[in-house]
Design a protein around this motif. Structure first.
Motif, PDB file in Angstrom:
ATOM      1  N   GLY A  82       0.797  -1.229   0.000  1.00  0.00           N
ATOM      2  CA  GLY A  82       0.000   0.000   0.000  1.00  0.00           C
ATOM      3  C   GLY A  82       0.829   1.277   0.000  1.00  0.00           C
ATOM      4  N   GLU A  83       2.139   1.170  -0.175  1.00  0.00           N
ATOM      5  CA  GLU A  83       2.952   2.401  -0.194  1.00  0.00           C
ATOM      6  C   GLU A  83       2.591   3.230  -1.428  1.00  0.00           C
ATOM      7  OE1 GLU A  83       7.224   3.465   1.334  1.00  0.00           O
ATOM      8  OE2 GLU A  83       7.424   2.242  -0.463  1.00  0.00           O
ATOM      9  N   THR A  84       2.499   4.536  -1.245  1.00  0.00           N
ATOM     10  CA  THR A  84       2.137   5.406  -2.373  1.00  0.00           C
ATOM     11  C   THR A  84       3.348   5.593  -3.284  1.00  0.00           C
ATOM     12  OG1 THR A  84       2.814   7.422  -1.227  1.00  0.00           O
ATOM     13  CG2 THR A  84       0.503   6.723  -0.959  1.00  0.00           C
ATOM     14  N   LEU A  85       3.055   5.982  -4.524  1.00  0.00           N
ATOM     15  CA  LEU A  85       4.131   6.306  -5.465  1.00  0.00           C
ATOM     16  C   LEU A  85       4.983   7.449  -4.908  1.00  0.00           C
ATOM     17  CD1 LEU A  85       5.493   6.094  -8.262  1.00  0.00           C
ATOM     18  CD2 LEU A  85       3.798   7.728  -9.097  1.00  0.00           C
ATOM     19  N   GLU A  86       4.318   8.432  -4.315  1.00  0.00           N
ATOM     20  CA  GLU A  86       5.053   9.597  -3.801  1.00  0.00           C
ATOM     21  C   GLU A  86       6.064   9.175  -2.723  1.00  0.00           C
ATOM     22  OE1 GLU A  86       1.870   9.504  -4.482  1.00  0.00           O
ATOM     23  OE2 GLU A  86       1.322  11.301  -5.606  1.00  0.00           O
ATOM     24  N   ASP A  87       5.631   8.299  -1.806  1.00  0.00           N
ATOM     25  CA  ASP A  87       6.562   7.857  -0.763  1.00  0.00           C
ATOM     26  C   ASP A  87       7.698   7.035  -1.360  1.00  0.00           C
ATOM     27  OD1 ASP A  87       5.368   9.185   1.267  1.00  0.00           O
ATOM     28  OD2 ASP A  87       4.528   7.420   2.285  1.00  0.00           O
ATOM     29  N   THR A  88       7.375   6.222  -2.360  1.00  0.00           N
ATOM     30  CA  THR A  88       8.430   5.422  -3.004  1.00  0.00           C
ATOM     31  C   THR A  88       9.473   6.348  -3.622  1.00  0.00           C
ATOM     32  OG1 THR A  88       6.800   3.711  -3.451  1.00  0.00           O
ATOM     33  CG2 THR A  88       8.846   3.598  -4.702  1.00  0.00           C
ATOM     34  N   ILE A  89       9.021   7.393  -4.293  1.00  0.00           N
ATOM     35  CA  ILE A  89       9.965   8.349  -4.902  1.00  0.00           C
ATOM     36  C   ILE A  89      10.814   9.001  -3.804  1.00  0.00           C
ATOM     37  CG2 ILE A  89      10.156  10.528  -6.205  1.00  0.00           C
ATOM     38  CD1 ILE A  89       9.232   8.182  -7.947  1.00  0.00           C
ATOM     39  N   ARG A  90      10.163   9.404  -2.706  1.00  0.00           N
ATOM     40  CA  ARG A  90      10.906  10.043  -1.591  1.00  0.00           C
ATOM     41  C   ARG A  90      12.008   9.131  -1.062  1.00  0.00           C
ATOM     42  NH1 ARG A  90       5.360  11.653   0.059  1.00  0.00           N
ATOM     43  NH2 ARG A  90       5.189  13.902  -0.284  1.00  0.00           N
ATOM     44  N   ILE A  91      11.730   7.824  -1.047  1.00  0.00           N
ATOM     45  CA  ILE A  91      12.725   6.869  -0.545  1.00  0.00           C
ATOM     46  C   ILE A  91      13.827   6.640  -1.575  1.00  0.00           C
ATOM     47  CG2 ILE A  91      13.061   4.448   0.162  1.00  0.00           C
ATOM     48  CD1 ILE A  91      11.619   6.361   2.212  1.00  0.00           C
ATOM     49  N   VAL A  92      13.429   6.320  -2.813  1.00  0.00           N
ATOM     50  CA  VAL A  92      14.426   5.927  -3.824  1.00  0.00           C
ATOM     51  C   VAL A  92      15.373   7.084  -4.142  1.00  0.00           C
ATOM     52  CG1 VAL A  92      14.725   5.064  -6.187  1.00  0.00           C
ATOM     53  CG2 VAL A  92      12.907   4.135  -4.744  1.00  0.00           C
ATOM     54  N   GLN A  93      14.893   8.316  -4.020  1.00  0.00           N
ATOM     55  CA  GLN A  93      15.790   9.433  -4.336  1.00  0.00           C
ATOM     56  C   GLN A  93      16.911   9.593  -3.293  1.00  0.00           C
ATOM     57  OE1 GLN A  93      13.145  12.700  -4.810  1.00  0.00           O
ATOM     58  NE2 GLN A  93      12.857  13.073  -2.646  1.00  0.00           N
ATOM     59  N   GLY A  94      16.763   8.919  -2.179  1.00  0.00           N
ATOM     60  CA  GLY A  94      17.866   8.869  -1.209  1.00  0.00           C
ATOM     61  C   GLY A  94      18.952   7.879  -1.622  1.00  0.00           C
ATOM     62  N   TYR A  95      18.639   7.011  -2.594  1.00  0.00           N
ATOM     63  CA  TYR A  95      19.587   5.979  -3.023  1.00  0.00           C
ATOM     64  C   TYR A  95      20.181   6.243  -4.406  1.00  0.00           C
ATOM     65  CZ  TYR A  95      16.616   3.378   0.337  1.00  0.00           C
ATOM     66  OH  TYR A  95      15.884   2.975   1.423  1.00  0.00           O
ATOM     67  N   ALA A  96      19.499   7.066  -5.201  1.00  0.00           N
ATOM     68  CA  ALA A  96      19.865   7.172  -6.622  1.00  0.00           C
ATOM     69  C   ALA A  96      19.998   8.633  -7.050  1.00  0.00           C
ATOM     70  CB  ALA A  96      18.801   6.469  -7.469  1.00  0.00           C
ATOM     71  N   ASP A  97      20.546   8.816  -8.257  1.00  0.00           N
ATOM     72  CA  ASP A  97      20.738  10.170  -8.802  1.00  0.00           C
ATOM     73  C   ASP A  97      19.683  10.520  -9.842  1.00  0.00           C
ATOM     74  OD1 ASP A  97      23.389  10.928  -7.542  1.00  0.00           O
ATOM     75  OD2 ASP A  97      23.865   8.990  -8.427  1.00  0.00           O
ATOM     76  N   ALA A  98      18.929   9.526 -10.305  1.00  0.00           N
ATOM     77  CA  ALA A  98      17.809   9.766 -11.232  1.00  0.00           C
ATOM     78  C   ALA A  98      16.898   8.552 -11.167  1.00  0.00           C
ATOM     79  CB  ALA A  98      18.307   9.958 -12.661  1.00  0.00           C
ATOM     80  N   ILE A  99      15.605   8.783 -11.463  1.00  0.00           N
ATOM     81  CA  ILE A  99      14.629   7.684 -11.451  1.00  0.00           C
ATOM     82  C   ILE A  99      13.960   7.612 -12.815  1.00  0.00           C
ATOM     83  CG2 ILE A  99      12.437   6.842 -10.480  1.00  0.00           C
ATOM     84  CD1 ILE A  99      13.252   8.202  -7.823  1.00  0.00           C
ATOM     85  N   ILE A 100      13.970   6.414 -13.387  1.00  0.00           N
ATOM     86  CA  ILE A 100      13.268   6.175 -14.651  1.00  0.00           C
ATOM     87  C   ILE A 100      11.995   5.418 -14.280  1.00  0.00           C
ATOM     88  CG2 ILE A 100      13.416   5.075 -16.917  1.00  0.00           C
ATOM     89  CD1 ILE A 100      16.549   5.400 -16.518  1.00  0.00           C
TER      90      ILE A 100
END
Ligand code: CP
Length: 304
Positions: A82-100
């Motif tokens: 049930g994690e939202t897309l917005e929260d996923t983006i907030r998390i992944v941007q702590g690990y990466a330099d760009a998201i596709i």
């Protein structure tokens, strides 16, 4: 370019500069091998993909980046909890330099960019847009026709949910003298939004109901697959392709008519045309990697 969200954001001069950069990269890829050294690129795909995910991944690796990915994010990510897309983006941007990002929601890329602090690249959002596909389509057309003005293009198949068609039309109509011949069944016609866009940008637009009435001298036939997954989502009965192109049919067109398709192809295009030099859809898909190298370069290197 900071993000690549929609073809609406792309101006003609930006497009031409990206095509020039793509040529430079394609002609001398070795020069770019350390461009993204020490960068990490995340691919978040909530829908299946062969070309877009692998060509973006290859593009990132060829530029020297490392990859992290969830290739089936709908099942293998915390979206299942049930994690939202917005929260996923907030998390992944702590690990990466760009998201596709590829996602079934038409507004996913727009939603992602609202919370993003790193570049977001839209790799297909619902039935609405597929901007990097539009860019590679324009690159391919320019490579084969040596021009982007004064083109006569037939678009065939699912013009309603075909996001590649939508992005293609937004980019093509930045140029002058564009003539669009649209062939589809009634239920899958081009939405009024795009008919209005064609009108506003002075592109000539003709609707067809049969392959036989398409002008034989079109520069490009752009065939598409029926987006059965989106028809089902909308509760519409999925139908087989109505306009099938085979070698016999293709031979009725000019020697200068090229056949494109974003792929995958299903029943709408027969493999007996594959060896025809005018069938350029595999070359089109291969161009995708170089165009996506140029997109990554512009998003990550020109916005420091
Ligand atoms: N053209 C395209 O988007 O193909 P994939 O779905 O395989 O990425």
């Amino acid at each position: 370019m900071k993000h690549l969200i929609s073809c609406d954001q792309i101006k003609k001069e930006d497009l031409l500069s990206l095509l020039t950069l793509t040529d430079k990269i394609k002609n001398n890829p070795v020069f770019y091998t350390e461009t993204l050294k020490n960068k990490v690129i995340a691919t978040l795909f909530y829908e299946p993909s062969t070309r877009t995910r692998l060509s973006f991944s290859a593009a990132a690796v060829r530029l020297g980046a490392s990859l992290i990915n969830t290739e089936n994010a709908n099942e293998n990510s915390s979206a299942t909890k049930g994690e939202t897309l917005e929260d996923t983006i907030r998390i992944v941007q702590g690990y990466a330099d760009a998201i596709i990002l590829r996602h079934p929601d038409d507004e996913a890329a727009q939603r992602a960019v609202q919370v993003a602090t790193i570049p977001i690249i839209n790799a297909g959002s619902g039935g609405k847009e597929h901007p990097s596909q539009g860019l590679l389509d324009l690159y391919t057309i320019n490579t084969y026709k040596k021009r982007l003005d004064n083109l006569k293009i037939a678009i065939i198949g699912d013009l309603k949910y075909g996001r590649t068609i939508h992005s293609l039309l937004k980019l093509l109509t930045l140029f002058d003298g564009i003539e669009i011949h649209a062939l589809s069944v009634k239920e899958l016609e081009l939405p009024p939004l795009f008919e209005n866009l064609l009108k506003k940008r002075n592109a000539k637009y003709t609707k067809h109901t049969t392959l036989n009435t398409l002008p034989k001298d079109v520069d490009i036939i752009y065939q598409t697959r029926i987006q059965k997954e989106r028809l089902q989502n909308e509760g519409i009965q999925a139908s087989a392709a109505s306009f099938i192109i085979d070698k016999k049919q293709f031979d009725t067109f000019s020697a200068d008519t090229y056949l494109m398709h974003p792929l995958p192809r299903i029943e709408e295009m027969n493999s007996d045309i594959d060896n025809d030099p005018r069938a350029i859809f595999f070359s089109q898909a291969h161009n995708g990697m170089y165009v996506r190298m140029a997109v990554l370069y512009q998003c990550l290197c020109e916005n420091k």
